[in-house]
Write a protein that holds these residues in place. Structure first.
Motif, PDB file in Angstrom:
ATOM      1  N   UNK A  30       0.811  -1.215   0.000  1.00  0.00           N
ATOM      2  CA  UNK A  30       0.000   0.000   0.000  1.00  0.00           C
ATOM      3  C   UNK A  30       0.844   1.265   0.000  1.00  0.00           C
ATOM      4  N   UNK A  31       0.267   2.296  -0.575  1.00  0.00           N
ATOM      5  CA  UNK A  31       0.894   3.611  -0.558  1.00  0.00           C
ATOM      6  C   UNK A  31       0.695   4.213   0.827  1.00  0.00           C
ATOM      7  N   UNK A  32       1.614   5.068   1.269  1.00  0.00           N
ATOM      8  CA  UNK A  32       1.457   5.695   2.598  1.00  0.00           C
ATOM      9  C   UNK A  32       0.127   6.424   2.774  1.00  0.00           C
ATOM     10  N   UNK A  33      -0.413   6.959   1.704  1.00  0.00           N
ATOM     11  CA  UNK A  33      -1.682   7.679   1.798  1.00  0.00           C
ATOM     12  C   UNK A  33      -2.869   6.737   2.011  1.00  0.00           C
ATOM     13  N   UNK A  34      -2.698   5.455   1.726  1.00  0.00           N
ATOM     14  CA  UNK A  34      -3.787   4.482   1.874  1.00  0.00           C
ATOM     15  C   UNK A  34      -3.806   3.808   3.243  1.00  0.00           C
ATOM     16  N   UNK A  35      -2.735   3.945   3.994  1.00  0.00           N
ATOM     17  CA  UNK A  35      -2.598   3.209   5.247  1.00  0.00           C
ATOM     18  C   UNK A  35      -3.672   3.590   6.267  1.00  0.00           C
ATOM     19  N   UNK A  36      -3.974   4.872   6.415  1.00  0.00           N
ATOM     20  CA  UNK A  36      -4.984   5.293   7.395  1.00  0.00           C
ATOM     21  C   UNK A  36      -6.350   4.707   7.080  1.00  0.00           C
ATOM     22  N   UNK A  37      -6.732   4.776   5.832  1.00  0.00           N
ATOM     23  CA  UNK A  37      -8.021   4.209   5.428  1.00  0.00           C
ATOM     24  C   UNK A  37      -8.035   2.703   5.651  1.00  0.00           C
ATOM     25  N   UNK A  38      -6.935   2.051   5.330  1.00  0.00           N
ATOM     26  CA  UNK A  38      -6.829   0.605   5.507  1.00  0.00           C
ATOM     27  C   UNK A  38      -6.905   0.229   6.986  1.00  0.00           C
ATOM     28  N   UNK A  39      -6.215   0.976   7.835  1.00  0.00           N
ATOM     29  CA  UNK A  39      -6.239   0.711   9.280  1.00  0.00           C
ATOM     30  C   UNK A  39      -7.667   0.803   9.803  1.00  0.00           C
ATOM     31  N   UNK A  40      -8.368   1.879   9.441  1.00  0.00           N
ATOM     32  CA  UNK A  40      -9.744   2.050   9.911  1.00  0.00           C
ATOM     33  C   UNK A  40     -10.634   0.915   9.438  1.00  0.00           C
TER      34      UNK A  40
END
Length: 62
Positions: A30-40
């Motif tokens: 994943x791209x760093x920008x996708x990590x927050x959405x993925x975590x949630x």
């Protein structure tokens, strides 16, 4: 790639070992920008079952 990783995790969620392995691999893709959405998404979907594993791979948010 985010949707692909989500699909894989849903398919292997029946097995703790496979879930952790695929979570670890998915985070690399994943791209760093996708990590927050993925975590949630992970905590919403698998938080009750796999919270200790998720806590290992995601920093807590306050």
């Amino acid at each position: 790639m985010l949707e692909y990783v989500k699909t894989i995790l849903q398919k292997v969620s029946f097995n703790r070992y496979l879930f952790e392995r695929e979570l670890k691999k998915g985070l690399r893709y994943l791209m760093p920008t996708e990590i927050d959405e993925f975590r949630d998404w992970c905590y919403d979907r698998f938080g009750l079952t796999y919270q200790p594993i998720l806590n290992r791979y995601f920093k807590p948010t306050y």
